[in-house]
Design a protein around this motif. Structure first.
Motif, PDB file in Angstrom:
ATOM      1  N   PHE A 217       0.815  -1.216   0.000  1.00  0.00           N
ATOM      2  CA  PHE A 217       0.000   0.000   0.000  1.00  0.00           C
ATOM      3  C   PHE A 217       0.847   1.264   0.000  1.00  0.00           C
ATOM      4  O   PHE A 217       0.404   2.305  -0.503  1.00  0.00           O
ATOM      5  N   LEU A 218       2.050   1.200   0.522  1.00  0.00           N
ATOM      6  CA  LEU A 218       2.958   2.329   0.332  1.00  0.00           C
ATOM      7  C   LEU A 218       3.253   2.504  -1.159  1.00  0.00           C
ATOM      8  O   LEU A 218       3.345   3.638  -1.659  1.00  0.00           O
ATOM      9  N   ALA A 219       3.373   1.399  -1.876  1.00  0.00           N
ATOM     10  CA  ALA A 219       3.555   1.478  -3.330  1.00  0.00           C
ATOM     11  C   ALA A 219       2.320   2.066  -3.999  1.00  0.00           C
ATOM     12  O   ALA A 219       2.426   2.896  -4.911  1.00  0.00           O
ATOM     13  N   VAL A 231       7.567   3.855  -5.697  1.00  0.00           N
ATOM     14  CA  VAL A 231       6.856   2.657  -6.158  1.00  0.00           C
ATOM     15  C   VAL A 231       7.856   1.525  -6.394  1.00  0.00           C
ATOM     16  O   VAL A 231       7.640   0.378  -5.973  1.00  0.00           O
ATOM     17  N   ILE A 232       8.953   1.840  -7.050  1.00  0.00           N
ATOM     18  CA  ILE A 232       9.974   0.824  -7.334  1.00  0.00           C
ATOM     19  C   ILE A 232      10.561   0.284  -6.035  1.00  0.00           C
ATOM     20  O   ILE A 232      10.747  -0.931  -5.873  1.00  0.00           O
ATOM     21  N   ALA A 354       5.721  -2.389 -12.910  1.00  0.00           N
ATOM     22  CA  ALA A 354       5.929  -2.229 -14.348  1.00  0.00           C
ATOM     23  C   ALA A 354       5.662  -0.792 -14.780  1.00  0.00           C
ATOM     24  O   ALA A 354       6.432  -0.202 -15.557  1.00  0.00           O
ATOM     25  N   GLU A 355       4.584  -0.214 -14.278  1.00  0.00           N
ATOM     26  CA  GLU A 355       4.248   1.163 -14.643  1.00  0.00           C
ATOM     27  C   GLU A 355       5.336   2.131 -14.191  1.00  0.00           C
ATOM     28  O   GLU A 355       5.740   3.035 -14.940  1.00  0.00           O
TER      29      GLU A 355
END
Length: 455
Positions: A217-219, A231-232, A354-355
């Motif tokens: 959820f942090l991502a 995100v990565i 991926a995004e």
């Protein structure tokens, strides 16, 4: 692994909380509760189970969050016979919409429970707990509070930020002003990070939280804010937690493989009095017990998104007598289903990664992840345009079909911006929306009670 049951909470705590029909439904604790409760580890455990229980009602994941995630988007029509749902579907809702009002109240009721647990458990002596149990309960409460605010800020934008237990009906305590969305997001991230520190590496039971859920959820928050570096970072952490894609896509939803290695968070139901109402509302017979006009009917636009040979199509929907129905739940059981509602799974994490990789000019790595998802679906690898823009479009399309009807689509549209959302809604529903329809209005009854709120 055992499922979460809220019965413990109602037996122990149910008579100790005073329900307040005032602003935000933040129920104050009575003198009886203060004096006689929160004395043992069992009290704390029952309290946190009550926090999980707040996810279950139809005003939250039992119905409404799927309405906002799918009916508000290009994936579903409202179906059914409820004018409040029709208004949400058609973008004609107003501040008196009963469903939106009940969701607002449920979210703040849920936040009130987490604030109580955080305050009371933090004040309990450490020697009352088994090793690490106090940290686990605190971590779960921080996570759930962050999760509720994440849903609030994505649906309403600027919202009141209440971080302390409500123990008084003094107007100074309950008439809270809106906080800027940026401040709310800062608190969300802080709570998820605290949860990550405190939660166990391995969830102790099905439906309970772990570090991997906080990282996922942090991502998700970082993706919502277009913070691709984070995100990565966070998806890499999740990838080291032992989650994996199931080999067979349908096993995610056939209800014979609950709490599997792909599911990171789901709302758990055990049936009967602790049953899930949603499947009965959307499934056809014989999977459902009753025949009536079903809710959340797929748009033709959504059905057309599946490529030939995509095995996910037969899992996502089923046609009966020429009418399509949602099919990611399998047992209606007269509104008392034991089917779970999946909130976060590993495929979502891979697609978020991926995004972000693509946005950070690591497109080759992004396509590798995209192809993992496509391979499981029985599809050939991506061979389209390799430009950043084209691959971003392909990943968003893959998110749509992979997570179809699971409550994510509206939020994916929103984070891509107003023009993208407007075009998608127009193409699927023939409705032209305006930018102020990207967020709900605060319910009128809350404004009437609280002079510090307005729209």
């Amino acid at each position: 692994m055992k499922n979460i049951s809220s019965k413990i909470y109602y037996i122990i705590v149910g008579g100790l909380l005073v329900s307040c029909n005032d602003f935000l439904d933040l129920s104050p604790v009575t003198e009886i509760s203060s004096a006689n409760y929160w004395q043992t580890q069992e009290d704390a455990e029952a309290g946190i189970i009550g926090c999980y229980d707040a996810l279950q009602p139809d005003s939250y994941f039992g119905f409404d969050l799927y309405t906002y995630g799918e009916v508000r988007s290009d994936n579903c029509f409202a179906g059914g016979d409820n004018p409040n749902n029709f208004a949400i579907d058609n973008f004609t809702e107003n501040p008196t919409n009963a469903n939106i009002t009940r969701s607002w109240r449920q979210l703040y009721f849920a936040i009130g429970r987490t604030n109580t647990v955080l305050n009371r458990v933090n004040g309990m002596e450490d020697d009352l707990f088994e090793e690490a149990k106090k940290e686990q309960i605190m971590g779960e409460a921080y996570f759930l509070r962050a999760f509720h605010y994440f849903n609030l800020v994505r649906l309403w934008g600027n919202v009141p930020l209440v971080l302390t237990e409500t123990t008084s009906l003094d107007p100074d305590n309950i008439k809270v002003s809106k906080a800027d969305a940026a401040e709310v997001y800062t608190q969300i991230i802080n709570d998820f990070e605290l949860a990550r520190e405190l939660l166990p590496t391995q969830a102790p039971a099905g439906g309970r939280l772990s570090k991997g859920a906080a990282e996922a959820f942090l991502a998700k928050v970082a993706l919502t804010q277009s913070n691709y570096t984070d995100v990565i970072t966070w998806t890499e952490a999740v990838m080291g937690r032992g989650y994996e894609l199931l080999t067979t896509y349908d096993h995610l939803f056939d209800q014979e493989h609950k709490n599997n290695a792909e599911v990171i968070l789901s709302v758990q139901y055990i049936g009967a009095a602790e049953g899930n109402p949603f499947p009965e509302l959307v499934l056809p017979t014989p999977e459902a017990s009753f025949e009536f006009i079903k809710f959340h009917t797929p748009t033709p636009n959504s059905l057309a998104q599946f490529e030939a040979g995509d095995v996910r199509a037969s899992t996502a929907f089923v046609e009966r007598s020429g009418t399509p129905y949602l099919f990611k739940w399998r047992n209606g059981d007269a509104f008392a289903s034991a089917d779970h509602n999946i909130i976060m799974r590993y495929a979502d994490v891979l697609l978020m990664r991926a995004e972000a990789l693509n946005q950070e000019d690591r497109t080759t790595e992004a396509i590798i992840l995209l192809d993992q998802i496509r391979h499981r679906a029985g599809l050939t690898p991506y061979t389209g345009d390799q430009s950043k823009e084209a691959v971003d479009t392909a990943i968003l399309q893959e998110r749509r079909v992979e997570l179809m009807y699971e409550g994510h689509r509206w939020f994916d549209l929103k984070r891509k911006g107003f023009q993208f959302t407007r075009d998608a809604i127009l193409a699927a529903k023939g409705i032209t929306i305006t930018e102020n329809q990207m967020e709900f209005s605060i319910p009128q009854e809350e404004i009437d009670r609280n002079s510090n709120l307005d729209n």
